[in-house]
Scaffold this active site. Structure first.
Site, PDB file in Angstrom:
ATOM      1  N   SER A 191      -3.159   5.975   4.040  1.00 19.54           N
ATOM      2  CA  SER A 191      -2.175   5.607   3.012  1.00 19.54           C
ATOM      3  C   SER A 191      -2.876   5.144   1.750  1.00 19.54           C
ATOM      4  O   SER A 191      -2.375   5.333   0.635  1.00 19.54           O
ATOM      5  CB  SER A 191      -1.253   4.494   3.525  1.00 19.54           C
ATOM      6  N   SER A 248       0.811  -1.216   0.000  1.00 18.63           N
ATOM      7  CA  SER A 248       0.000   0.000   0.000  1.00 18.63           C
ATOM      8  C   SER A 248       0.842   1.262   0.000  1.00 18.63           C
ATOM      9  O   SER A 248       0.326   2.361  -0.225  1.00 18.63           O
ATOM     10  CB  SER A 248      -0.895   0.022   1.246  1.00 18.63           C
ATOM     11  N   GLY A 249       2.136   1.124   0.289  1.00 15.81           N
ATOM     12  CA  GLY A 249       2.985   2.293   0.445  1.00 15.81           C
ATOM     13  C   GLY A 249       2.829   2.968   1.802  1.00 15.81           C
ATOM     14  O   GLY A 249       3.289   4.098   1.999  1.00 15.81           O
ATOM     15  N   GLU A 266      23.253   4.882 -28.338  1.00 17.21           N
ATOM     16  CA  GLU A 266      23.324   3.630 -27.585  1.00 17.21           C
ATOM     17  C   GLU A 266      22.677   3.764 -26.208  1.00 17.21           C
ATOM     18  O   GLU A 266      21.987   2.842 -25.738  1.00 17.21           O
ATOM     19  CB  GLU A 266      24.788   3.215 -27.457  1.00 17.21           C
ATOM     20  N   LYS A 272      38.749   5.774 -32.415  1.00 15.13           N
ATOM     21  CA  LYS A 272      37.383   5.263 -32.587  1.00 15.13           C
ATOM     22  C   LYS A 272      36.405   6.123 -31.790  1.00 15.13           C
ATOM     23  O   LYS A 272      36.644   6.431 -30.625  1.00 15.13           O
ATOM     24  CB  LYS A 272      37.310   3.814 -32.114  1.00 15.13           C
ATOM     25  N   SER A 276      36.832   3.820 -27.553  1.00 14.43           N
ATOM     26  CA  SER A 276      37.463   2.540 -27.270  1.00 14.43           C
ATOM     27  C   SER A 276      38.654   2.739 -26.347  1.00 14.43           C
ATOM     28  O   SER A 276      39.378   3.728 -26.456  1.00 14.43           O
ATOM     29  CB  SER A 276      37.924   1.873 -28.567  1.00 14.43           C
ATOM     30  N   ASN A 329      32.208   6.422 -30.904  1.00 13.73           N
ATOM     31  CA  ASN A 329      30.940   5.703 -30.944  1.00 13.73           C
ATOM     32  C   ASN A 329      29.744   6.655 -30.827  1.00 13.73           C
ATOM     33  O   ASN A 329      29.867   7.727 -30.237  1.00 13.73           O
ATOM     34  CB  ASN A 329      30.869   4.696 -29.794  1.00 13.73           C
ATOM     35  N   THR A 376      14.217  -0.849 -47.310  1.00 10.51           N
ATOM     36  CA  THR A 376      13.223  -1.719 -46.671  1.00 10.51           C
ATOM     37  C   THR A 376      13.876  -3.080 -46.479  1.00 10.51           C
ATOM     38  O   THR A 376      14.630  -3.530 -47.352  1.00 10.51           O
ATOM     39  CB  THR A 376      11.942  -1.849 -47.528  1.00 10.51           C
ATOM     40  N   HIS A 377      13.625  -3.724 -45.356  1.00 14.54           N
ATOM     41  CA  HIS A 377      14.308  -4.969 -44.995  1.00 14.54           C
ATOM     42  C   HIS A 377      15.825  -4.764 -44.906  1.00 14.54           C
ATOM     43  O   HIS A 377      16.599  -5.710 -45.129  1.00 14.54           O
ATOM     44  CB  HIS A 377      14.008  -6.098 -45.990  1.00 14.54           C
TER      45      HIS A 377
END
Length: 461
Positions: free
Chosen positions: A136, A100-101, A327, A320, A314, A322, A183-184
């Site tokens: 509550s 119920s908190g 991400e 390199k 990297s 990224n 597409t694909h």
């Protein structure tokens, strides 16, 4: 902890030793000692929402339930201090607590009572004064809606609109840049960069509208239902008065839920809002993944765009870089999807007059909303605002795209078009040269039909 660093507090179960410096009391201490499944605390937005409820309740109780005005003013001041982010270290309880908190509700009650007592110079009781006319069981569902509404209005919607505006302003200069569609993940007919970005913008606009459509239900509060929805121990009009106080303070149109039994026992509105967050996350993930793929390379990938270089990519490969924001957005999307599944599972923990998964619903919902706002702003400001288009790369790939022969289908038929495409793939010749050789039709006629810019123009509706 040495005895000198402890003080004794009591509740209905007896005496409890509490750290002397702690602002909480006996019930918080019991919860802290009894249920420690993780190091995950209840989110600050939820605690601040509970404090705002206590502020509004004190004001309503002064008018409707005979709360002493001086006591009410002390409660209000302490509650607003917490609502503004003060005493954040006074709320140590785990998300995984009583369903119920109640533990977190009493944590807030006790801290407010402690601060108010010190300011008033007289005892303020956490139950009889701070929690007067409340339970509550109605405060925690109200805090979920209040905190979620504030997050949606103050963070999510502005961030999505900012992302939409960024897409619109940047793509305005891309109407004449033609690229190969896919597409694909395979070469397809051409489109302009502006058309591609318009798809992203429409996804963001749809996500914005979905949040706005759900918001009216989020603005309906459970306050006034107290224990089971009947409003026992609360004076008539109390829930509506609390909603009115919160509406005046936040400038959001909060009202009392017309059915308090549903408001206490079910969490479908929180689940609905979580679903909108999940849909928005999927849209943001689509944008991030498209950009990540287009940025791939810079030599062996697509290299259609370059995103701003933010940090080395990297620990072993010098030079390199990224697409770190894209991400990070992908991981956030995964978290939002997982949060939605958890909220759905917790929402079905309703039994009779109470849902018993409220704390985890609150924590996951607020995290999802925070992530949507953060992802939208990061994509706008750290990716799209500084992204550059590699027009030379786009043009070179487009010139070699045999799929352009699709435009000749009405003239020469599908099978003849397929022969042209296959030979263009095999020889590496431009499709126009192969089409001229195999069909014998005028170069000018075929060139006009194969013009990539012409092929991107939408037919009038």
């Amino acid at each position: 902890m040495p005895e000198k660093d402890l003080r004794l507090e009591h509740d209905s179960m007896g005496v409890v030793a509490v750290p002397a410096a702690a602002a909480w009391g006996a019930q918080t201490q019991r919860a802290l000692e009894n249920v420690r499944l993780s190091e995950r605390r209840m989110p600050g937005g939820f605690i601040r929402a509970l404090a705002l409820i206590k502020w509004a309740a004190a004001r309503a109780n002064t008018r409707l339930a005979g709360l002493d005005p001086a006591t009410a003013r002390a409660i209000e001041a302490a509650a607003l201090l917490i609502a503004d982010g003060g005493h954040a270290d006074a709320f140590p309880l785990d998300v995984y607590q009583t369903g119920s908190g109640t533990s977190s509700n009493m944590n807030v009650n006790e801290v407010i009572a402690h601060l108010a007592s010190a300011a008033l110079g007289a005892p303020v009781h956490p139950n009889d004064d701070v929690n007067r006319s409340q339970s509550s069981n109605d405060c925690v569902p109200t805090a979920i809606h209040l905190s979620a509404a504030l997050s949606t209005v103050n963070s999510v919607l502005p961030a999505l609109k900012h992302l939409g505006a960024t897409l619109a302003s940047r793509s305005a200069g891309f109407h004449d840049i033609v690229k190969t569609g896919r597409t694909h993940l395979m070469d397809a007919m051409p489109l302009t960069v502006a058309q591609e970005w318009s798809g992203w913008a429409a996804q963001v606009e749809d996500a914005t509208q979905r949040f706005e459509a759900t918001l009216p239900r989020v603005l309906r509060l459970a306050q006034g239902g107290t224990a089971v929805g009947t409003g026992v121990n609360a004076p008539g009009g109390f829930g509506a008065a609390v909603a009115a106080e919160l509406a005046a303070r936040t400038a959001l149109a909060f009202t009392q839920n017309p059915n308090l039994f549903a408001a206490l026992s079910s969490q479908e509105t929180a689940l609905e809002l979580s679903g909108q967050a999940r849909a928005a996350a999927v849209a943001l993930g689509k944008i991030a993944n498209d950009v990540r793929l287009m940025n791939s390379g810079p030599l062996a990938g697509l290299a259609e765009v370059s995103v701003p270089a933010l940090q080395p990519g990297s620990s072993i490969m010098p030079g390199k870089v990224n697409p770190v924001v894209c991400e990070a957005v992908g991981m956030a999307v995964a978290q939002v999807i997982g949060n939605d599944a958890t909220i759905a599972a917790a929402a079905q923990l309703g039994a009779f007059q109470l849902n018993m998964g409220l704390p985890v619903i609150a924590a996951n919902l607020l995290e999802s909303l925070e992530l949507i706002g953060g992802c939208a702003r990061a994509l706008a400001d750290q990716v799209l605002a500084g992204l550059t288009i590699n027009e030379a790369r786009l043009g070179a790939a487009l010139a070699r795209n045999p799929i352009l022969v699709t435009a000749l289908n009405p003239l020469i038929g599908y099978e003849a078009g397929a022969r042209i495409a296959k030979e263009a793939y095999a020889t590496g010749e431009p499709v126009l040269e192969v089409a001229v050789r195999l069909t014998g039709r005028p170069r000018e006629e075929l060139a006009a039909l194969l013009d990539p810019a012409r092929l991107t123009r939408e037919e009038p509706t």
